[in-house]
Scaffold this motif. Structure first.
Motif, PDB file in Angstrom:
ATOM      1  N   ASP A  19      -0.614  42.665  44.041  1.00  0.00           N
ATOM      2  CA  ASP A  19       0.259  41.588  43.568  1.00  0.00           C
ATOM      3  C   ASP A  19      -0.603  40.464  42.976  1.00  0.00           C
ATOM      4  O   ASP A  19      -1.842  40.537  42.998  1.00  0.00           O
ATOM      5  CB  ASP A  19       1.200  41.091  44.665  1.00  0.00           C
ATOM      6  CG  ASP A  19       0.501  40.431  45.831  1.00  0.00           C
ATOM      7  OD1 ASP A  19      -0.621  39.904  45.665  1.00  0.00           O
ATOM      8  OD2 ASP A  19       1.086  40.417  46.926  1.00  0.00           O
ATOM      9  N   ARG A  20       0.043  39.461  42.445  1.00  0.00           N
ATOM     10  CA  ARG A  20      -0.670  38.369  41.752  1.00  0.00           C
ATOM     11  C   ARG A  20      -1.630  37.633  42.683  1.00  0.00           C
ATOM     12  O   ARG A  20      -2.735  37.268  42.272  1.00  0.00           O
ATOM     13  CB  ARG A  20       0.334  37.415  41.104  1.00  0.00           C
ATOM     14  CG  ARG A  20       1.131  38.086  39.988  1.00  0.00           C
ATOM     15  CD  ARG A  20       2.178  37.196  39.405  1.00  0.00           C
ATOM     16  NE  ARG A  20       3.217  36.923  40.393  1.00  0.00           N
ATOM     17  CZ  ARG A  20       4.321  36.249  40.156  1.00  0.00           C
ATOM     18  NH1 ARG A  20       4.554  35.761  38.947  1.00  0.00           N
ATOM     19  NH2 ARG A  20       5.209  36.051  41.099  1.00  0.00           N
ATOM     20  N   VAL A  23      -4.846  39.590  43.057  1.00  0.00           N
ATOM     21  CA  VAL A  23      -5.686  39.498  41.857  1.00  0.00           C
ATOM     22  C   VAL A  23      -6.349  38.122  41.769  1.00  0.00           C
ATOM     23  O   VAL A  23      -7.520  38.017  41.405  1.00  0.00           O
ATOM     24  CB  VAL A  23      -4.873  39.814  40.579  1.00  0.00           C
ATOM     25  CG1 VAL A  23      -5.679  39.517  39.327  1.00  0.00           C
ATOM     26  CG2 VAL A  23      -4.421  41.280  40.600  1.00  0.00           C
ATOM     27  N   LEU A  24      -5.622  37.073  42.157  1.00  0.00           N
ATOM     28  CA  LEU A  24      -6.224  35.735  42.171  1.00  0.00           C
ATOM     29  C   LEU A  24      -7.444  35.686  43.090  1.00  0.00           C
ATOM     30  O   LEU A  24      -8.452  35.056  42.757  1.00  0.00           O
ATOM     31  CB  LEU A  24      -5.208  34.685  42.623  1.00  0.00           C
ATOM     32  CG  LEU A  24      -4.235  34.178  41.571  1.00  0.00           C
ATOM     33  CD1 LEU A  24      -3.195  33.269  42.201  1.00  0.00           C
ATOM     34  CD2 LEU A  24      -4.970  33.480  40.445  1.00  0.00           C
ATOM     35  N   GLU A  25      -7.359  36.351  44.238  1.00  0.00           N
ATOM     36  CA  GLU A  25      -8.497  36.390  45.167  1.00  0.00           C
ATOM     37  C   GLU A  25      -9.703  37.084  44.549  1.00  0.00           C
ATOM     38  O   GLU A  25     -10.840  36.700  44.800  1.00  0.00           O
ATOM     39  CB  GLU A  25      -8.110  37.109  46.460  1.00  0.00           C
ATOM     40  CG  GLU A  25      -7.376  36.235  47.446  1.00  0.00           C
ATOM     41  CD  GLU A  25      -7.172  36.946  48.778  1.00  0.00           C
ATOM     42  OE1 GLU A  25      -8.098  37.671  49.227  1.00  0.00           O
ATOM     43  OE2 GLU A  25      -6.088  36.783  49.351  1.00  0.00           O
ATOM     44  N   ILE A  26      -9.457  38.098  43.736  1.00  0.00           N
ATOM     45  CA  ILE A  26     -10.545  38.887  43.152  1.00  0.00           C
ATOM     46  C   ILE A  26     -11.119  38.216  41.898  1.00  0.00           C
ATOM     47  O   ILE A  26     -12.339  38.084  41.763  1.00  0.00           O
ATOM     48  CB  ILE A  26     -10.055  40.313  42.813  1.00  0.00           C
ATOM     49  CG1 ILE A  26      -9.642  41.043  44.093  1.00  0.00           C
ATOM     50  CG2 ILE A  26     -11.134  41.094  42.058  1.00  0.00           C
ATOM     51  CD1 ILE A  26      -8.876  42.325  43.849  1.00  0.00           C
ATOM     52  N   LEU A  27     -10.238  37.785  40.975  1.00  0.00           N
ATOM     53  CA  LEU A  27     -10.683  37.297  39.667  1.00  0.00           C
ATOM     54  C   LEU A  27     -10.555  35.790  39.470  1.00  0.00           C
ATOM     55  O   LEU A  27     -11.094  35.255  38.500  1.00  0.00           O
ATOM     56  CB  LEU A  27      -9.895  37.994  38.547  1.00  0.00           C
ATOM     57  CG  LEU A  27     -10.081  39.492  38.407  1.00  0.00           C
ATOM     58  CD1 LEU A  27      -9.200  40.025  37.297  1.00  0.00           C
ATOM     59  CD2 LEU A  27     -11.545  39.836  38.154  1.00  0.00           C
ATOM     60  N   LEU A  55      -3.992  41.595  32.118  1.00  0.00           N
ATOM     61  CA  LEU A  55      -3.278  42.289  33.183  1.00  0.00           C
ATOM     62  C   LEU A  55      -1.784  42.043  33.030  1.00  0.00           C
ATOM     63  O   LEU A  55      -1.375  40.943  32.669  1.00  0.00           O
ATOM     64  CB  LEU A  55      -3.732  41.770  34.549  1.00  0.00           C
ATOM     65  CG  LEU A  55      -5.237  41.747  34.814  1.00  0.00           C
ATOM     66  CD1 LEU A  55      -5.518  41.071  36.151  1.00  0.00           C
ATOM     67  CD2 LEU A  55      -5.815  43.144  34.792  1.00  0.00           C
ATOM     68  N   LEU A  56      -0.971  43.052  33.340  1.00  0.00           N
ATOM     69  CA  LEU A  56       0.480  42.920  33.256  1.00  0.00           C
ATOM     70  C   LEU A  56       1.090  43.177  34.619  1.00  0.00           C
ATOM     71  O   LEU A  56       0.848  44.219  35.240  1.00  0.00           O
ATOM     72  CB  LEU A  56       1.058  43.904  32.235  1.00  0.00           C
ATOM     73  CG  LEU A  56       2.575  43.867  32.058  1.00  0.00           C
ATOM     74  CD1 LEU A  56       3.028  42.528  31.473  1.00  0.00           C
ATOM     75  CD2 LEU A  56       3.035  45.026  31.188  1.00  0.00           C
ATOM     76  N   PHE A  57       1.905  42.211  35.075  1.00  0.00           N
ATOM     77  CA  PHE A  57       2.615  42.302  36.357  1.00  0.00           C
ATOM     78  C   PHE A  57       4.099  42.483  36.070  1.00  0.00           C
ATOM     79  O   PHE A  57       4.663  41.822  35.197  1.00  0.00           O
ATOM     80  CB  PHE A  57       2.408  41.026  37.179  1.00  0.00           C
ATOM     81  CG  PHE A  57       0.970  40.786  37.546  1.00  0.00           C
ATOM     82  CD1 PHE A  57       0.443  41.317  38.710  1.00  0.00           C
ATOM     83  CD2 PHE A  57       0.155  40.026  36.716  1.00  0.00           C
ATOM     84  CE1 PHE A  57      -0.878  41.091  39.048  1.00  0.00           C
ATOM     85  CE2 PHE A  57      -1.163  39.792  37.044  1.00  0.00           C
ATOM     86  CZ  PHE A  57      -1.687  40.325  38.210  1.00  0.00           C
ATOM     87  N   ASP A  58       4.755  43.339  36.853  1.00  0.00           N
ATOM     88  CA  ASP A  58       6.158  43.682  36.653  1.00  0.00           C
ATOM     89  C   ASP A  58       7.028  42.995  37.702  1.00  0.00           C
ATOM     90  O   ASP A  58       6.891  43.259  38.899  1.00  0.00           O
ATOM     91  CB  ASP A  58       6.323  45.193  36.742  1.00  0.00           C
ATOM     92  CG  ASP A  58       7.720  45.669  36.467  1.00  0.00           C
ATOM     93  OD1 ASP A  58       8.594  44.850  36.095  1.00  0.00           O
ATOM     94  OD2 ASP A  58       7.970  46.880  36.622  1.00  0.00           O
ATOM     95  N   GLY A  59       7.931  42.132  37.230  1.00  0.00           N
ATOM     96  CA  GLY A  59       8.854  41.439  38.130  1.00  0.00           C
ATOM     97  C   GLY A  59       9.843  42.365  38.803  1.00  0.00           C
ATOM     98  O   GLY A  59      10.350  42.075  39.885  1.00  0.00           O
ATOM     99  N   ASN A  60      10.139  43.502  38.189  1.00  0.00           N
ATOM    100  CA  ASN A  60      11.043  44.484  38.783  1.00  0.00           C
ATOM    101  C   ASN A  60      10.361  45.265  39.904  1.00  0.00           C
ATOM    102  O   ASN A  60      11.016  46.009  40.619  1.00  0.00           O
ATOM    103  CB  ASN A  60      11.535  45.485  37.732  1.00  0.00           C
ATOM    104  CG  ASN A  60      12.348  44.817  36.649  1.00  0.00           C
ATOM    105  OD1 ASN A  60      12.946  43.769  36.866  1.00  0.00           O
ATOM    106  ND2 ASN A  60      12.346  45.399  35.466  1.00  0.00           N
ATOM    107  N   ASN A  61       9.060  45.134  40.000  1.00  0.00           N
ATOM    108  CA  ASN A  61       8.263  45.889  40.968  1.00  0.00           C
ATOM    109  C   ASN A  61       7.512  44.950  41.900  1.00  0.00           C
ATOM    110  O   ASN A  61       6.327  45.158  42.177  1.00  0.00           O
ATOM    111  CB  ASN A  61       7.262  46.775  40.213  1.00  0.00           C
ATOM    112  CG  ASN A  61       7.490  48.240  40.419  1.00  0.00           C
ATOM    113  OD1 ASN A  61       8.184  48.646  41.327  1.00  0.00           O
ATOM    114  ND2 ASN A  61       6.891  49.021  39.548  1.00  0.00           N
ATOM    115  N   LEU A  65       0.754  44.736  39.815  1.00  0.00           N
ATOM    116  CA  LEU A  65      -0.017  45.042  38.615  1.00  0.00           C
ATOM    117  C   LEU A  65       0.326  46.445  38.145  1.00  0.00           C
ATOM    118  O   LEU A  65       0.213  47.407  38.908  1.00  0.00           O
ATOM    119  CB  LEU A  65      -1.516  44.938  38.917  1.00  0.00           C
ATOM    120  CG  LEU A  65      -2.472  45.294  37.788  1.00  0.00           C
ATOM    121  CD1 LEU A  65      -2.308  44.334  36.613  1.00  0.00           C
ATOM    122  CD2 LEU A  65      -3.906  45.296  38.294  1.00  0.00           C
ATOM    123  N   ILE A  66       0.767  46.559  36.875  1.00  0.00           N
ATOM    124  CA  ILE A  66       1.156  47.875  36.358  1.00  0.00           C
ATOM    125  C   ILE A  66       0.358  48.307  35.130  1.00  0.00           C
ATOM    126  O   ILE A  66       0.409  49.462  34.740  1.00  0.00           O
ATOM    127  CB  ILE A  66       2.663  47.938  36.037  1.00  0.00           C
ATOM    128  CG1 ILE A  66       3.028  46.935  34.949  1.00  0.00           C
ATOM    129  CG2 ILE A  66       3.497  47.760  37.296  1.00  0.00           C
ATOM    130  CD1 ILE A  66       4.388  47.176  34.320  1.00  0.00           C
TER     131      ILE A  66
END
Length: 151
Positions: A19-20, A23-27, A55-61, A65-66
């Motif tokens: 999740d976002r 990814v924030l923790e990593i990048l 990176l693309l994140f899907d609100g439906n999921n 990260l997709i």
């Protein structure tokens, strides 16, 4: 950050399904965020300009990260650094590995740029080509038999 593209998994510690916050923790914070809403749902793109990475994140999921895109030759795939590589050389190398590459679309943009979109469907990898030279790789998770994302 590890720069090896792993089909169906991601890029080093940046893996599909995160999740976002992960990814924030990593990048850390992205250079830019773009939110989009249409009839299919919501999505958010994060761009890391210094890494030539999106990176693309899907609100439906659950904002997982997709999809990942790269535009630098710092990233490797199957022993190659495809960005900046001649399209035909790349296709020849993929065929030697028994991987199928097909052309999906041709476009002529403003000016003299001729664009082509190649796809490696089994690997969920799209390859953008400008004037015969690979300019971007975009890949996502691989789906299983039930048409669910295989995280």
């Amino acid at each position: 950050m590890e720069n090896k593209i792993v089909i169906g998994k991601g890029l080093g510690r940046v893996q599909f399904g995160l999740d976002r916050d992960d990814v924030l923790e990593i990048l850390g914070q992205p250079t830019e965020k773009e939110f989009e809403k249409d009839e299919f749902g919501e999505s958010e793109s994060w761009h890391y300009d210094h890494l030539d990475l999106s990176l693309l994140f899907d609100g439906n999921n659950y904002w997982q990260l997709i999809s990942i895109s790269v535009t630098s030759d710092a990233y490797s795939f199957c022993g190659l650094h495809p960005i900046g590589m001649d399209k035909d050389e790349f296709i020849k190398h993929m065929h030697a590995l028994d991987m199928e590459v097909e052309s999906l679309e041709f476009m002529k943009s403003e000016g003299e740029t001729f664009q082509e979109l190649l796809s490696m469907e089994e690997e969920a990898l799209d390859i953008w080509v400008d004037n015969g030279i690979i300019s971007e790789l975009q890949w996502g998770g691989v789906y299983d038999e039930e048409d669910s994302m295989d995280w």
